[in-house]
Design a protein around this motif. Structure first.
Motif, PDB file in Angstrom:
ATOM      1  N   GLU A 209      -2.736   8.521   5.162  1.00 48.62           N
ATOM      2  CA  GLU A 209      -2.338   7.723   6.309  1.00 48.62           C
ATOM      3  C   GLU A 209      -3.104   6.411   6.399  1.00 48.62           C
ATOM      4  O   GLU A 209      -2.559   5.402   6.863  1.00 48.62           O
ATOM      5  CB  GLU A 209      -2.552   8.532   7.610  1.00 48.62           C
ATOM      6  CG  GLU A 209      -1.620   9.729   7.763  1.00 48.62           C
ATOM      7  CD  GLU A 209      -2.091  10.985   7.047  1.00 48.62           C
ATOM      8  OE1 GLU A 209      -1.460  12.032   7.222  1.00 48.62           O
ATOM      9  OE2 GLU A 209      -3.094  10.912   6.291  1.00 48.62           O
ATOM     10  N   ASN A 210      -4.395   6.387   5.965  1.00 48.47           N
ATOM     11  CA  ASN A 210      -5.201   5.177   6.199  1.00 48.47           C
ATOM     12  C   ASN A 210      -5.656   4.428   4.948  1.00 48.47           C
ATOM     13  O   ASN A 210      -6.126   3.297   5.052  1.00 48.47           O
ATOM     14  CB  ASN A 210      -6.438   5.505   7.057  1.00 48.47           C
ATOM     15  CG  ASN A 210      -7.432   6.409   6.326  1.00 48.47           C
ATOM     16  OD1 ASN A 210      -7.532   6.437   5.114  1.00 48.47           O
ATOM     17  ND2 ASN A 210      -8.198   7.170   7.098  1.00 48.47           N
ATOM     18  N   ILE A 211      -5.538   5.028   3.767  1.00 46.31           N
ATOM     19  CA  ILE A 211      -5.992   4.330   2.566  1.00 46.31           C
ATOM     20  C   ILE A 211      -5.121   3.097   2.327  1.00 46.31           C
ATOM     21  O   ILE A 211      -3.911   3.125   2.551  1.00 46.31           O
ATOM     22  CB  ILE A 211      -5.972   5.278   1.348  1.00 46.31           C
ATOM     23  CG1 ILE A 211      -6.752   4.677   0.179  1.00 46.31           C
ATOM     24  CG2 ILE A 211      -4.555   5.640   0.936  1.00 46.31           C
ATOM     25  CD1 ILE A 211      -7.012   5.668  -0.938  1.00 46.31           C
ATOM     26  N   SER A 212      -5.739   2.013   1.878  1.00 48.99           N
ATOM     27  CA  SER A 212      -5.012   0.737   1.881  1.00 48.99           C
ATOM     28  C   SER A 212      -4.179   0.483   0.619  1.00 48.99           C
ATOM     29  O   SER A 212      -3.122  -0.130   0.692  1.00 48.99           O
ATOM     30  CB  SER A 212      -5.997  -0.423   2.062  1.00 48.99           C
ATOM     31  OG  SER A 212      -6.836  -0.539   0.929  1.00 48.99           O
ATOM     32  N   PHE A 213      -4.669   0.926  -0.552  1.00 45.60           N
ATOM     33  CA  PHE A 213      -4.031   0.531  -1.821  1.00 45.60           C
ATOM     34  C   PHE A 213      -3.810  -0.984  -1.821  1.00 45.60           C
ATOM     35  O   PHE A 213      -2.784  -1.487  -2.283  1.00 45.60           O
ATOM     36  CB  PHE A 213      -2.677   1.226  -2.036  1.00 45.60           C
ATOM     37  CG  PHE A 213      -2.723   2.721  -1.973  1.00 45.60           C
ATOM     38  CD1 PHE A 213      -3.595   3.442  -2.762  1.00 45.60           C
ATOM     39  CD2 PHE A 213      -1.877   3.421  -1.129  1.00 45.60           C
ATOM     40  CE1 PHE A 213      -3.630   4.836  -2.707  1.00 45.60           C
ATOM     41  CE2 PHE A 213      -1.896   4.810  -1.070  1.00 45.60           C
ATOM     42  CZ  PHE A 213      -2.774   5.511  -1.857  1.00 45.60           C
TER      43      PHE A 213
END
Length: 231
Positions: A209-213
């Motif tokens: 849900e929060n990892i940016s990539f």
């Protein structure tokens, strides 16, 4: 394992053609008009025995940078099983690179896999017509406390000139990292791999849900914060 990895890299040298999956009726309500499926994986993600679905979708023919990742859970409620949206998030624009010279699209039909309740998302950043490094980065997530927590990260790199292949595998469940190097995968006489084990410097708080990539460089730098080395 390494021969399989090598085959993946060799295949990336050729230009890839993305063929969208035909959309089953159960999925149509989750996909906007004039959008298509780029990658699809099916499997049990929440340990209820039902087949869940993960999709990467994109607009057809134009503005394909506007990609989205969808995770759909199969309801086990009777009398009728239905898919329900669990997660939807944007995929960064940089992953669409099909119009760039000598650069393959970072996502294709094999970008998503589900196995043993783990959802893997793979980015392939190998150049198609250059004798330089090629990279494959894979993030693995498992559902816990209603969120998909990052449990693993794997990166493979290949120097196409020397044949040197490196693999870094981070396991956030065990807190260990495995670093594997093969000096030359093209050598006629196979050279034993060099394997080093390390303890991760910290745990991961990343979730799907929060990892940016956020960028291609984000992938290349990701392992440094945990083992202090760049692949």
């Amino acid at each position: 394992m390494f021969k399989r990895i090598n085959a993946v890299f060799l295949l990336t040298i050729c230009s890839s053609i993305c063929v969208a999956n035909q959309t089953p009726s159960a999925l149509k309500k989750f996909i906007p008009n004039d959008w298509e499926i780029l990658s699809q994986a099916n499997g049990d993600l929440n340990q209820d025995g039902a087949q869940d679905t993960a999709l990467i979708i994109q607009p057809k023919h134009k503005n394909q940078q506007q990609r989205k990742l969808l995770v759909l859970f199969q309801s086990t409620q009777q009398p009728q099983q239905q898919l329900q949206l669990k997660l939807a998030r944007n995929i960064p624009n940089w992953t669409y690179r099909a119009n760039e010279q000598c650069v393959e699209d970072a996502l294709d039909e094999s970008a998503l896999t589900i196995k043993n309740q783990r959802l893997d998302l793979q980015f392939n950043t190998s150049p198609s017509c250059a004798n330089t490094y090629g990279f494959i980065h894979t993030y693995g997530f498992k559902l816990k406390n209603k969120q998909f927590h990052l449990v693993g990260f794997d990166t493979y790199s290949l120097d196409k000139l020397t044949g040197k292949q490196d693999q870094i595998s981070l396991n956030f469940l065990t807190g260990k990292a495995k670093l594997t190097t093969i000096p030359n995968i093209f050598a006629e006489i196979e050279t034993p791999a060099k394997v080093i084990w390390k303890t991760l410097k910290s745990t991961s708080n990343d979730t799907l849900e929060n990892i940016s990539f956020a960028s291609d460089e984000f992938n290349h730098q990701f392992s440094m914060q945990y083992i202090g080395e760049k692949p």
